[in-house]
Write a protein that holds these residues in place. Structure first.
Motif, PDB file in Angstrom:
ATOM      1  N   GLY A  43       0.873  -1.780   0.156  1.00  9.65           N
ATOM      2  CA  GLY A  43      -0.184   0.245  -0.324  1.00  9.65           C
ATOM      3  C   GLY A  43       0.545   1.530   0.122  1.00  9.65           C
ATOM      4  O   GLY A  43       2.498   1.490  -0.455  1.00  9.65           O
ATOM      5  N   SER A 115      -2.801  -4.783  -0.325  1.00  6.89           N
ATOM      6  CA  SER A 115      -3.159  -4.067   1.206  1.00  6.89           C
ATOM      7  C   SER A 115      -3.220  -2.682   0.287  1.00  6.89           C
ATOM      8  O   SER A 115      -2.483  -1.652  -0.383  1.00  6.89           O
ATOM      9  CB  SER A 115      -1.983  -3.917   1.824  1.00  6.89           C
ATOM     10  N   SER A 116      -4.450  -2.125   1.309  1.00 10.01           N
ATOM     11  CA  SER A 116      -4.869  -0.801   0.502  1.00 10.01           C
ATOM     12  C   SER A 116      -4.333  -0.425  -0.722  1.00 10.01           C
ATOM     13  O   SER A 116      -5.509  -0.859  -1.831  1.00 10.01           O
ATOM     14  CB  SER A 116      -3.622   0.557   1.414  1.00 10.01           C
ATOM     15  N   TYR A 152      -7.989  -4.171   3.602  1.00  9.93           N
ATOM     16  CA  TYR A 152      -8.284  -3.268   3.472  1.00  9.93           C
ATOM     17  C   TYR A 152      -8.379  -2.172   2.291  1.00  9.93           C
ATOM     18  O   TYR A 152      -7.851  -0.609   2.245  1.00  9.93           O
ATOM     19  CB  TYR A 152      -7.264  -2.361   5.119  1.00  9.93           C
ATOM     20  N   TYR A 154      -8.788   0.399  -0.939  1.00  2.00           N
ATOM     21  CA  TYR A 154      -9.576   0.730  -1.173  1.00  2.00           C
ATOM     22  C   TYR A 154     -10.179   1.546  -2.663  1.00  2.00           C
ATOM     23  O   TYR A 154      -9.141   1.001  -3.962  1.00  2.00           O
ATOM     24  CB  TYR A 154      -8.723   2.380  -1.344  1.00  2.00           C
ATOM     25  N   HIS A 187     -11.146  -6.302   6.210  1.00  2.00           N
ATOM     26  CA  HIS A 187     -11.456  -4.950   6.056  1.00  2.00           C
ATOM     27  C   HIS A 187     -11.806  -4.455   7.981  1.00  2.00           C
ATOM     28  O   HIS A 187     -12.744  -4.635   8.343  1.00  2.00           O
ATOM     29  CB  HIS A 187     -12.631  -3.955   5.465  1.00  2.00           C
ATOM     30  N   ASP A 191     -11.303   2.269   9.792  1.00  2.00           N
ATOM     31  CA  ASP A 191     -10.614   2.469   9.374  1.00  2.00           C
ATOM     32  C   ASP A 191     -11.515   3.405   9.230  1.00  2.00           C
ATOM     33  O   ASP A 191     -11.810   3.942   8.345  1.00  2.00           O
ATOM     34  CB  ASP A 191     -10.823   1.708   7.438  1.00  2.00           C
ATOM     35  N   ALA A 194      -9.655   4.346   4.513  1.00  2.00           N
ATOM     36  CA  ALA A 194     -10.442   3.568   3.062  1.00  2.00           C
ATOM     37  C   ALA A 194     -11.938   2.940   3.968  1.00  2.00           C
ATOM     38  O   ALA A 194     -11.404   2.317   4.589  1.00  2.00           O
ATOM     39  CB  ALA A 194      -9.880   2.016   2.979  1.00  2.00           C
ATOM     40  N   HIS A 224      -6.899   1.053   9.710  1.00  2.00           N
ATOM     41  CA  HIS A 224      -5.512   1.097   7.742  1.00  2.00           C
ATOM     42  C   HIS A 224      -4.535   0.394   8.662  1.00  2.00           C
ATOM     43  O   HIS A 224      -4.114   0.556   9.817  1.00  2.00           O
ATOM     44  CB  HIS A 224      -5.946   2.114   7.535  1.00  2.00           C
TER      45      HIS A 224
END
Length: 264
Positions: A43, A115-116, A152, A154, A187, A191, A194, A224
């Motif tokens: 991420g 991730s992310s 997690y 976005y 998730h 968070d 995101a 997050h």
């Protein structure tokens, strides 16, 4: 987080953009053959991050169980913008198809994870197999994947997009289709970067359209970047990823309406 039985082979070049096009390989020291592959993207909001930061407990755990795990850098802003990040992610998958057998891997079982922002890349990779838009100069490469693991992620607007309009098609939800592979999405409910509402919306769209199983896990109180540090929460997620991957590899013929038993 390191394991004595796992070897990390660092800084292998998969493209020509310097350190942003390097990847690391994690594998058991006894070099198992015909191993499944986990391809992981970090991420950082497309402006930062590195291949050796998040998800290390996951990479080391799967590698110790006989997997070949690959964690890759990709070009960031302002060096590139979309679809440059995604093109790099696709190039990593193409590299894995061609070179991972040299490290004991069998790319017929290729899981993509992130991730992310890396989750966004992983999801879009899973939903756009062999799409020439994201494969300039390597259009004939097989970039299909067995399943996707999104931590997690976005799933909103890219930089500069009007926030009051629907996310553009360069986001994963613009490419959802019935032939999507299985997904595991995790998730945290707290968070702050995101939102969990964005994850729930993405899961709902996937489940309505996809013919494959979509497993969704919410972590109560999870923030997050819950995979940066080794914790009981992330240990539970790692256990869930193992269970999901084993189920996908053992029962690819299972239909979406059959139950999935994952204990987190």
């Amino acid at each position: 987080m390191r394991r004595r039985d796992v070897q990390r082979v660092p800084n292998i070049r998969y493209r020509d953009a310097g350190r942003r096009n390097l990847l690391d390989i994690y594998r058991r020291r006894d070099a198992p053959q015909n191993a499944p592959v986990l391809n992981y993207f970090h991420g950082g909001g497309y402006t930062g991050g590195a291949k050796n930061r998040e998800a290390r407990p996951l990479l080391y755990q799967l590698a110790s169980q006989g997997w070949v795990c690959i964690s890759a850098n990709y070009r960031l802003r302002p060096q590139t913008t979309f679809p440059g990040h995604q093109i790099d992610a696709k190039k990593v998958i193409a590299w894995v198809r061609e070179h991972a057998p040299e490290y004991g891997a069998d790319p017929s079982g290729l899981f993509v994870a992130g991730s992310s922002a890396g989750s966004n890349l992983a999801a879009l990779c899973a939903l756009t197999p062999n799409d020439p838009v994201f494969q300039p100069g390597f259009e004939s490469a097989d970039t299909s994947v067995t399943a996707a693991i999104c931590l997690y992620g976005y799933y909103g607007h890219y930089f500069g997009d009007p926030p009051d309009e629907p996310p553009p098609p360069l986001q994963p939800q613009g490419y959802i289709h019935p032939g999507a592979p299985p997904f595991l999405i995790a998730h945290g409910t707290k968070d702050a970067l995101a939102t969990v509402e964005g994850a729930r919306n993405f899961v709902d769209q996937l489940r309505r359209a996809s013919d494959s199983t979509v497993v969704y896990v919410e972590l109560p109180g999870g923030q997050h970047a819950f995979d940066v540090f080794h914790s009981p929460r992330f240990e539970a997620v790692v256990d869930g990823v193992e269970a999901f991957a084993a189920w996908v590899l053992a029962a690819p013929q299972r239909t979406p309406d059959q139950p999935v038993s994952l204990f987190l």
